[in-house]
Design an enzyme around this catalytic site. Structure first.
Site, PDB file in Angstrom:
ATOM      1  N   ASP A 207       0.817  -1.217   0.000  1.00 12.08           N
ATOM      2  CA  ASP A 207       0.000   0.000   0.000  1.00 12.08           C
ATOM      3  C   ASP A 207       0.850   1.267   0.000  1.00 12.08           C
ATOM      4  O   ASP A 207       1.995   1.261   0.465  1.00 12.08           O
ATOM      5  CB  ASP A 207      -0.888   0.039   1.256  1.00 12.08           C
ATOM      6  CG  ASP A 207      -2.045  -0.936   1.190  1.00 12.08           C
ATOM      7  OD1 ASP A 207      -2.087  -1.755   0.248  1.00 12.08           O
ATOM      8  OD2 ASP A 207      -2.903  -0.894   2.086  1.00 12.08           O
TER       9      ASP A 207
ATOM     10  N   HIS B 100       3.674  -2.246   3.182  1.00 14.31           N
ATOM     11  CA  HIS B 100       3.612  -0.879   2.646  1.00 14.31           C
ATOM     12  C   HIS B 100       4.928  -0.584   1.936  1.00 14.31           C
ATOM     13  O   HIS B 100       6.002  -0.882   2.468  1.00 14.31           O
ATOM     14  CB  HIS B 100       3.384   0.138   3.764  1.00 14.31           C
ATOM     15  CG  HIS B 100       2.050   0.013   4.433  1.00 14.31           C
ATOM     16  ND1 HIS B 100       1.787  -0.960   5.370  1.00 14.31           N
ATOM     17  CD2 HIS B 100       0.908   0.736   4.294  1.00 14.31           C
ATOM     18  CE1 HIS B 100       0.523  -0.847   5.776  1.00 14.31           C
ATOM     19  NE2 HIS B 100      -0.023   0.168   5.138  1.00 14.31           N
TER      20      HIS B 100
END
Length: 244
Positions: free
Chosen positions: A57, A202
């Protein structure tokens, strides 16, 4: 008696913390089973085949996403990147590389708002969609809510726009955005991974050097265990085939 009351207080406090820590599961009236049955939201798939989906992400990041792509290429691994529009504008070459190397590109809004209205969310998705298309010639079909928070209204809106909503396996949130240390990230993944899981990492938003270093250990170990790293699109295809 005092000890009993103290125990009950601690029990209630822990329960409250758990509920607050999983807010995204209680913002919607319809539960996970409902959305899995409709196929509108996916957390993971039920399979015995040793496949796992790596998801990232908040990118692309000019430095760390490139490092992650190098590692994925080294281990012949595919992943799914939930990209933020603002960050695409800072690293369009990285986005194109992700696409050209066969990874899934998915929408994660334009400004990464923690809370927003449905009209604003729709505008953010369209803006990011257009950016992705302008660089890759491809419109994304996958969406992940910011911080995993969703409502029934949000799901209805994004599904109407043609998206599949993608969450992650609850026990495989690496929380790498907190910089918990390489060892903890590695332990979370290696201890918890099972066939069909979706792992949350992430690659943007801040310094992701811990994530990169953790992947240097995670990828070869899971590969050694016989796992294949697939995109969410591939995972969903397998799920559809299994249901036939």
């Amino acid at each position: 008696m005092k000890n009993k009351h103290l125990f009950l207080f601690i029990l209630l406090f822990v329960g409250l913390v758990f509920i607050l820590s999983t807010t995204y599961t209680v913002l919607a009236e319809k539960d996970r089973r409902y959305y899995e049955n409709t196929g509108e939201v996916v957390w993971e798939i039920d399979t015995k085949e040793k496949v796992v989906a790596l998801t990232f992400d908040d990118g692309p990041h000019p430095k760390h996403t490139g490092e992650i792509l190098d590692l994925l290429a080294k281990y012949n691994a595919k992943a799914t990147f939930f990209v933020v529009g603002e960050n695409i504008e800072k690293a369009p070459d990285i986005l194109l590389r992700q696409y050209n190397e066969g990874h899934d590109i998915a929408n994660h809004t334009y400004t990464h708002p923690i809370k927003t209205t449905i009209p604003k969310l729709e505008a953010e998705l369209k803006k990011t969609n257009d950016l992705i298309y302008s660089i890759t010639g491809h419109y994304p079909e996958l969406f992940r809510p910011v911080e995993g928070q969703y409502t029934d209204e949000m799901i209805e809106s994004v599904v109407k726009q043609g998206y599949k909503v993608v969450m992650w396996s609850w026990h495989l949130d690496t929380e790498d955005w907190k910089d918990p240390g390489v060892h903890r990230i590695v332990k979370t993944v290696l201890k918890g991974t099972e066939p069909g899981n979706v792992i949350l990492f992430h690659d943007g938003g801040s310094n992701r050097s811990q994530t990169v270093k953790a992947l240097e250990k995670i990828l070869p170990e899971l590969q050694k265990q016989g796992y294949k790293f697939v995109t969410i699109t591939e995972l969903l295809y397998m799920n559809n085939e299994n249901e036939k």
